[in-house]
Design a protein around this motif. Sequence first.
Motif, PDB file in Angstrom:
ATOM      1  N   MET A 165      39.307  23.587  39.321  1.00 41.32           N
ATOM      2  CA  MET A 165      40.256  23.260  40.376  1.00 41.32           C
ATOM      3  C   MET A 165      41.621  23.924  40.197  1.00 41.32           C
ATOM      4  O   MET A 165      42.582  23.497  40.789  1.00 41.32           O
ATOM      5  CB  MET A 165      40.412  21.746  40.507  1.00 41.32           C
ATOM      6  N   GLY A 166      41.701  24.945  39.400  1.00 40.98           N
ATOM      7  CA  GLY A 166      42.983  25.597  39.194  1.00 40.98           C
ATOM      8  C   GLY A 166      43.486  26.243  40.474  1.00 40.98           C
ATOM      9  O   GLY A 166      42.744  26.915  41.176  1.00 40.98           O
ATOM     10  N   SER A 167      44.760  26.034  40.780  1.00 43.27           N
ATOM     11  CA  SER A 167      45.328  26.638  41.979  1.00 43.27           C
ATOM     12  C   SER A 167      45.776  28.062  41.646  1.00 43.27           C
ATOM     13  O   SER A 167      45.757  28.471  40.491  1.00 43.27           O
ATOM     14  CB  SER A 167      46.529  25.832  42.432  1.00 43.27           C
TER      15      SER A 167
ATOM     16  N   ILE B 275      39.791  35.129  39.298  1.00 41.16           N
ATOM     17  CA  ILE B 275      39.675  36.299  40.167  1.00 41.16           C
ATOM     18  C   ILE B 275      39.528  35.879  41.615  1.00 41.16           C
ATOM     19  O   ILE B 275      40.058  36.521  42.524  1.00 41.16           O
ATOM     20  CB  ILE B 275      38.480  37.175  39.732  1.00 41.16           C
ATOM     21  N   ARG B 276      38.786  34.774  41.837  1.00 43.39           N
ATOM     22  CA  ARG B 276      38.605  34.319  43.219  1.00 43.39           C
ATOM     23  C   ARG B 276      39.925  33.846  43.818  1.00 43.39           C
ATOM     24  O   ARG B 276      40.183  34.057  44.991  1.00 43.39           O
ATOM     25  CB  ARG B 276      37.595  33.175  43.256  1.00 43.39           C
ATOM     26  N   LYS B 277      40.741  33.216  42.981  1.00 45.46           N
ATOM     27  CA  LYS B 277      42.000  32.679  43.489  1.00 45.46           C
ATOM     28  C   LYS B 277      43.056  33.767  43.615  1.00 45.46           C
ATOM     29  O   LYS B 277      43.847  33.773  44.551  1.00 45.46           O
ATOM     30  CB  LYS B 277      42.520  31.589  42.536  1.00 45.46           C
ATOM     31  N   VAL B 278      43.092  34.645  42.640  1.00 46.50           N
ATOM     32  CA  VAL B 278      44.126  35.684  42.606  1.00 46.50           C
ATOM     33  C   VAL B 278      43.460  37.031  42.367  1.00 46.50           C
ATOM     34  O   VAL B 278      43.429  37.511  41.238  1.00 46.50           O
ATOM     35  CB  VAL B 278      45.139  35.415  41.475  1.00 46.50           C
ATOM     36  N   PRO B 279      42.913  37.667  43.409  1.00 43.92           N
ATOM     37  CA  PRO B 279      42.147  38.899  43.222  1.00 43.92           C
ATOM     38  C   PRO B 279      42.915  40.017  42.510  1.00 43.92           C
ATOM     39  O   PRO B 279      42.302  40.844  41.836  1.00 43.92           O
ATOM     40  CB  PRO B 279      41.802  39.313  44.654  1.00 43.92           C
TER      41      PRO B 279
END
Lengths: 499, 193
Positions: A129-131, A165-169
């Motif tokens: 759940m990391g933002s 990677i999904r959150k911050v490409p």
Amino acid sequence: MPAPIRLRELIRTIRTARTQAEEREMIQKECAAIRSSFREEDNTYRCRNVAKLLYMHMLGYPAHFGQLECLKLIASQKFTDKRIGYLGAMLLLDERQDVHLLMTNCIKNDLNHSTQYVQGLALCTLGCMGSSEMCRDLAGEVEKLLKTSNSYLRKKAALCAVHVIRKVPELMEMFLPATKNLLSEKNHGVLHTSVVLLTEMCERSPDMLLHFRKLVPQLVRILKNLIMSGYSPEHDVSGISDPFLQVRILRLLRILGRSDDDSSEAMNDILAQVATNTETSKNVGNAILYETVLTIMDIKSESGLRVLAINILGRFLLNNDKNIRYVALTSLLKTVQTDHNAVQRHRSTIVDCLKDLDVSIKRRAMELSFALVNGNNIRGMMKELLYFLDSCDPEFKADCASGVFLAAEKYAPSKRWHIDTIMRVLTTAGSYVRDDSVPNLIQLITNSVEMHAYTVQRLYKALLDDISQQPLVQVSSWCIGEYGDLLYLDSVRRRSPSR
Amino acid sequence: MIKAILIFNNHGKPRLSKFYEHYSEDTEQQIIRETFHLVSKRDENVCNFLEGGMLIGGSENKLIYRHYATLYFVFCVDSSESELGILDLIQVFVETLDKCFENVCELDLIFHVDKVHNILAEMVMGGMVLETNMNEIITQVDAQTKMEKSEAGIAGAPARAVSAVKNMNLPEMPRNINIGDISIKVPNLPSFK
């Protein structure tokens, strides 16, 4: 104040409730007790209270007042507290609440903890759940753990990296150096998650895809070892060595070989080997074969291999297990356009699936059957499809009727056959025919001048039998209006009593 | 990616719910109800794959489920997961639970839902499969449980006392041991070997 009750006690109490209202009352009472216990800032029982709160949350009762308490548990020194705290964070918190940012520092410390299980908890929570802000702050720590020799942590770090990677490409580049020797790991858990990480990177960036193409020989080698190695008790599932890893590698190979001749060529042998050597008596073998087939169809494989793949799918169709039949039909549907002739060979099996009891299988068999209709098999196929139309569930009738009309229009061997087919559909499934078919049918009838007499007579007779189906009535009324004189002429000739 | 893992019984009561994508509390409960509704009306001899309900992403996602006695195990996944592979994963999960709880039944899941979460955390992380080797998973779960027990201190005394008594071999044992306001019932000796 007496000690708060244990989770087990709470569960036992709630199970004695006989009505929803009674349960609600018990929960509310306990919630009040928990709230006052939280207010007292009692460290000893916080863990127990949050555990109870999570249970109530699962049953559907509001539990948001426990969010801050989860944070306090995470900050505690005890492993027991941290465990429940992190679980609570994963279940109750999300990035829409500002509260979650307070976790960042705790997670950072825990990622560097001396106990691997605490580090594991931190990685797990961050990975779930990391933002984006948290991921940005903590990516460095994750990258460090990706290079550790501890396989327990390494595999968790790999999946955590996928989440980052999904959150911050933009951070993808950062993980590139660490991936260098991921595939030389012996531990299957690490191998598995590494392949997932590589897959994610390749799917997101064409540059990465190019970069990782050089890994194809190594992947082929790993796959070969898995198939050829003897019995390995720790990874064995029903006689096959680590099928989950095999499936993952096959999927990565698919992505790497997709539009590249060289890579596809390098994989040809191993794919053929997997396709022919895998044991098919259990589901695991079939899962691997299914993945192999999908890979063969997607890369630039030679035609012999493609025919092999379609034959495997054909064999799947005869399998007793309905799940296998389902995936076979789904895959055949995807390949019928590109490998039409190969799929045609299995037409009779596909048509048999129309009689299956399972709704999902019937639907796919119907779609596939329509895709396979051509000038040569139209008569036989139409017979089967009309029989299907008679007996199928109402939810299929509309689609089937439209499909029949389309197929008949394209491949009708004769006008009379065409009219007969239309008649059959209108009389058996008339009320399900789509509204836009009616004008098309009328147009068709107008154009077949020589068939007017035959058509109008048959339509009239059908109306006499059953006047309830609207499209039939519409088409018939129009025809009788236009060609009614032909009705009279012919009936006189044939001395028919109908009027 | 796995979107959600749900376990509920034949009446739709949730026994475990883990979502790997965020939904509000209300939506989560609705999803559980909707999934139960879709899965419970399936016949026993149809395939184990379903399109997802509207709330969980509709036809983009699939529900892959297995029905064991009184429980449904449902994994909601998107198109990047292999359907047959997930069926095998459910099997591994259930076998792991069986090993951890010794002939697992619904009551075990009811009373030890936190332990089930811990086991699941060693298998699936962030919606992706982490570890599929049953022995590896059990080893790690046991190690962490041991850590918890060693920290438990005085609060864990009753639990430790019971397990200590289980291992003793007294010819005669008191019926009830009272430690403050917590009472433990000591079972009859013949039931312990």
